[in-house]
Design a protein around this motif. Structure first.
Motif, PDB file in Angstrom:
ATOM      1  N   VAL A   1       0.868  -1.179   0.000  1.00 52.05           N
ATOM      2  CA  VAL A   1       0.000   0.000   0.000  1.00 52.05           C
ATOM      3  C   VAL A   1       0.904   1.228   0.000  1.00 52.05           C
ATOM      4  CG1 VAL A   1      -1.782   1.244   1.303  1.00 52.05           C
ATOM      5  CG2 VAL A   1      -1.823  -1.243   1.222  1.00 52.05           C
ATOM      6  N   GLY A   2       0.662   2.147  -0.915  1.00 54.67           N
ATOM      7  CA  GLY A   2       1.502   3.337  -1.050  1.00 54.67           C
ATOM      8  C   GLY A   2       1.305   4.314   0.096  1.00 54.67           C
TER       9      GLY A   2
ATOM     10  N   GLY B   1      -2.078   5.590   0.847  1.00 54.01           N
ATOM     11  CA  GLY B   1      -3.087   4.542   1.032  1.00 54.01           C
ATOM     12  C   GLY B   1      -3.553   3.892  -0.253  1.00 54.01           C
ATOM     13  N   PHE B   2      -3.066   4.390  -1.399  1.00 58.58           N
ATOM     14  CA  PHE B   2      -3.479   3.806  -2.673  1.00 58.58           C
ATOM     15  C   PHE B   2      -2.682   2.535  -2.970  1.00 58.58           C
ATOM     16  CE2 PHE B   2      -4.523   8.372  -3.421  1.00 58.58           C
ATOM     17  CZ  PHE B   2      -5.889   8.213  -3.614  1.00 58.58           C
ATOM     18  N   ILE B   3      -3.302   1.619  -3.721  1.00 58.62           N
ATOM     19  CA  ILE B   3      -2.647   0.369  -4.114  1.00 58.62           C
ATOM     20  C   ILE B   3      -2.174   0.516  -5.559  1.00 58.62           C
ATOM     21  CG2 ILE B   3      -2.995  -2.109  -4.513  1.00 58.62           C
ATOM     22  CD1 ILE B   3      -5.214  -2.033  -2.384  1.00 58.62           C
ATOM     23  N   ALA B   4      -0.882   0.258  -5.781  1.00 55.92           N
ATOM     24  CA  ALA B   4      -0.349   0.384  -7.149  1.00 55.92           C
ATOM     25  C   ALA B   4      -0.705  -0.868  -7.955  1.00 55.92           C
ATOM     26  CB  ALA B   4       1.165   0.555  -7.090  1.00 55.92           C
ATOM     27  N   VAL B   5      -1.125  -0.647  -9.207  1.00 56.90           N
ATOM     28  CA  VAL B   5      -1.470  -1.777 -10.086  1.00 56.90           C
ATOM     29  C   VAL B   5      -0.823  -1.605 -11.457  1.00 56.90           C
ATOM     30  CG1 VAL B   5      -3.691  -2.372  -9.014  1.00 56.90           C
ATOM     31  CG2 VAL B   5      -3.622  -0.601 -10.791  1.00 56.90           C
ATOM     32  N   ASP B   6      -0.725  -2.718 -12.199  1.00 54.37           N
ATOM     33  CA  ASP B   6      -0.194  -2.639 -13.566  1.00 54.37           C
ATOM     34  C   ASP B   6      -1.350  -2.479 -14.554  1.00 54.37           C
ATOM     35  OD1 ASP B   6      -1.349  -5.132 -13.874  1.00 54.37           O
ATOM     36  OD2 ASP B   6       0.537  -6.252 -13.817  1.00 54.37           O
TER      37      ASP B   6
ATOM     38  N   VAL C   1      -7.275   2.445  -6.101  1.00 52.58           N
ATOM     39  CA  VAL C   1      -6.016   2.480  -6.860  1.00 52.58           C
ATOM     40  C   VAL C   1      -5.587   3.908  -7.215  1.00 52.58           C
ATOM     41  CG1 VAL C   1      -6.389   0.183  -7.823  1.00 52.58           C
ATOM     42  CG2 VAL C   1      -6.940   2.167  -9.219  1.00 52.58           C
ATOM     43  N   GLY C   2      -6.443   4.894  -6.915  1.00 51.61           N
ATOM     44  CA  GLY C   2      -5.999   6.278  -7.123  1.00 51.61           C
ATOM     45  C   GLY C   2      -6.921   7.112  -7.979  1.00 51.61           C
ATOM     46  N   GLN C   3      -6.476   8.336  -8.236  1.00 53.34           N
ATOM     47  CA  GLN C   3      -7.269   9.304  -9.001  1.00 53.34           C
ATOM     48  C   GLN C   3      -7.330   8.908 -10.470  1.00 53.34           C
ATOM     49  OE1 GLN C   3      -8.954  11.620  -7.683  1.00 53.34           O
ATOM     50  NE2 GLN C   3      -8.061  11.987  -5.667  1.00 53.34           N
ATOM     51  N   PRO C   4      -8.345   9.343 -11.211  1.00 52.08           N
ATOM     52  CA  PRO C   4      -9.509  10.038 -10.693  1.00 52.08           C
ATOM     53  C   PRO C   4     -10.480   9.063 -10.013  1.00 52.08           C
ATOM     54  CG  PRO C   4      -9.763   9.696 -13.066  1.00 52.08           C
ATOM     55  CD  PRO C   4      -8.412   9.155 -12.687  1.00 52.08           C
TER      56      PRO C   4
END
Ligand code: NAI
Length: 474
Positions: A289-290, A293-298, A315-318
């Motif tokens: 978890v970054g 709090g976001f989870i990085a994905v491919d 996973v993040g914005q937007p």
């Protein structure tokens, strides 16, 4: 405690999780969808849908009082907030019921309970109805747990006087004064909803302008409307706390280095949202978890752990429902073994303010920063026969093209029905269209959609209904 084996487990039945579950069912994958609250997530229950219901009702009420010029006047206009809320709740109920039906109808198991990782692909489910817990061992796990509002010091949410978006959407009365902390999407959509019913709206925005991230000229049209309707906007304003003074909520805000006091009946806190990974014991999954709090994905929405995916706000914005749904559907295809990736070229952004703002692709500033020399074509709704006929002439369509080849880089609309008009722009960018593709497409007359055609012609120096500002491209 029983152990259940599944090919796929989806955690969260919001706009990311439930389309994934439906699609997995359609693709014949043995899947389970677990949700701790109501099906449909924030969007259907406490976000997009209920807000749009209140927005449309209040727009009608407001417009009915501003059509004297058309020779129409209505007397006895009244607002029954409790009835409006009941109508809104009916819409939400229909949609959320539909979600559960579609998930089950497509062959995916739906359960109400809380999921917690106890291993990388081992999840404990505690059922809401008190049934004994189960362990689900799944080959694939999809995290679709969404986001929650960010809290700020000094403003404890009680959903009565200090509300977040959920509380604001449930108000059963029209407050006399509303201080909105945060001049972003939620603050302005909900602030204007109550403003149209007669609430005095005061917006406190920490940055230099409202709707940061949206085309500045579009945002300015909305700022003007808020002020025209009697509202106040303070930029560079930081709310620091509030106190009750004889039943009045007095908000203290630092504006231009000085503390000012502003009276309110309801304080709406809308300063952004944060991803939800807490409560999931995500540390047991191995998923990183970054910082925020976001989870990085491919590009397949896969996390650092093979077989664990994440979609939507987490996973993040937007943080947009349609982005989440698209990601959810991509993951379903990936799990089913198809060659799928998330290669979307654009994600439309719609702000349901008055007037609406909708955009896709880059702003002129972003395009220039990316190294493009740009042309900007513009068409004002004030020059549109249809906009005049519906009495909504504020705003414009702006088309950003690459000056080298006329490829459409961005479209920004502020004005009537912008939310629907943007679909043509989305398709244009997804298809790699040139301004000529839009300008040479016959658009029905008289419609608002002609404004996209006219703005594209303007970008080419070939406008017919406004004066050109550059030499014709052809
Ligand atoms: P936002 O990020 O749009 O706006 C929050 C604003 O609050 C920012 O402009 C920020 O500068 C300001 N702010 C932060 N702290 C502050 C402080 N202490 N004092 C004053 N101002 C402060 O966030 P918002 O409106 O809460 O919306 C959250 C997310 O929900 C959005 O990012 C959007 O993705 C999503 N959303 C989308 C909608 C749509 O698509 N129509 C509708 C509603 C929400």
């Amino acid at each position: 405690m029983a152990t259940i084996k599944k090919k796929a487990l989806i955690i969260g039945a919001g706009t990311g999780g439930y389309p994934c579950a439906i699609r997995l069912g359609q693709l014949g994958v043995d899947a389970m969808l677990v949700e701790k609250d109501k099906p449909g997530g924030v969007c259907l229950n406490w976000g997009c849908i209920p807000s749009k219901a209140l927005i449309s009702a209040t727009k009608l009420y407001h417009k009915a009082q501003h059509v004297g010029e058309m020779g129409l006047s209505f007397s006895g206009a009244a607002v029954d907030m409790k009835k409006m809320q009941a109508w809104k709740a009916g819409i939400v109920k229909k949609l959320t019921g539909g979600v559960q039906m579609l998930v089950k109808g497509n062959g995916t198991q739906y359960v109400t309970g809380t999921a917690e990782f106890i291993g990388p692909k081992k999840v404990k489910i505690t059922y809401a109805d008190g049934k004994p817990e189960d362990i689900v061992e799944a080959e694939h796990v999809v995290i679709a747990t969404g986001s929650v509002p960010i809290a700020i010091p000094g403003f404890v949410i009680d959903q009565k006087r200090v509300v977040d978006s959920t509380g604001a959407l449930e108000l059963d009365h029209v407050p006399k004064r509303m201080v909105c902390i945060g001049g972003g999407i939620i603050g302005l959509e909900l602030g204007q909803t109550f403003q149209r019913l007669g609430t005095k709206l005061i917006v406190l925005e920490g940055l230099g302008r409202i709707l940061n991230g949206v085309d500045a000229e579009c945002a300015e049209v909305v700022a003007k409307q808020i002020k025209r309707d009697g509202g106040e906007i303070y930029t560079g304003a930081k709310a620091v706390g509030w106190e009750d003074r004889g039943g009045v909520a007095v908000v203290k805000a630092e504006i231009g280095g000085k503390i000012q006091e502003i009276e309110a009946d309801v304080i709406l806190v809308a300063v952004g949202r944060r991803p939800v990974t807490q409560g999931l014991k995500i540390e047991n999954s191995g998923v990183k978890v970054g910082e925020r709090g976001f989870i990085a994905v491919d590009e397949r929405q896969q996390t650092n752990v093979p077989g664990i995916y994440a979609v939507g706000d987490v996973v993040g914005q937007p943080m947009l429902a349609h982005k989440a749904s698209h990601e959810g559907e991509v993951v379903a295809e990936v799990i089913a073994g198809r060659k799928a990736i998330n290669d979307a070229r654009q994600i439309p952004n719609v702000v349901f303010t008055e007037p609406e703002i909708a955009s896709t692709g880059m702003t002129a500033e972003e395009a220039e920063k990316a190294g493009h020399k740009v042309n900007v074509g513009k068409f004002p709704f004030a020059a549109s026969g249809r906009a005049m006929a519906i009495g909504e002439t504020a705003g414009f369509v702006k088309v950003i093209t690459d000056a080298a080849n006329n490829r459409v880089l961005g479209i920004h609309i502020v004005g009537p029905e912008a939310s629907d008009l943007i679909a043509e722009g989305s398709l244009a960018i997804e298809m790699g269209a040139f301004a000529e593709d839009i300008s040479l497409t016959i658009h029905a007359h008289p419609t608002l959609s002609e404004a996209l055609m006219e703005a594209s012609k303007h970008a080419l120096g070939e406008a017919v209904h406004v004066m050109n500002t550059r030499k014709p491209a052809h």
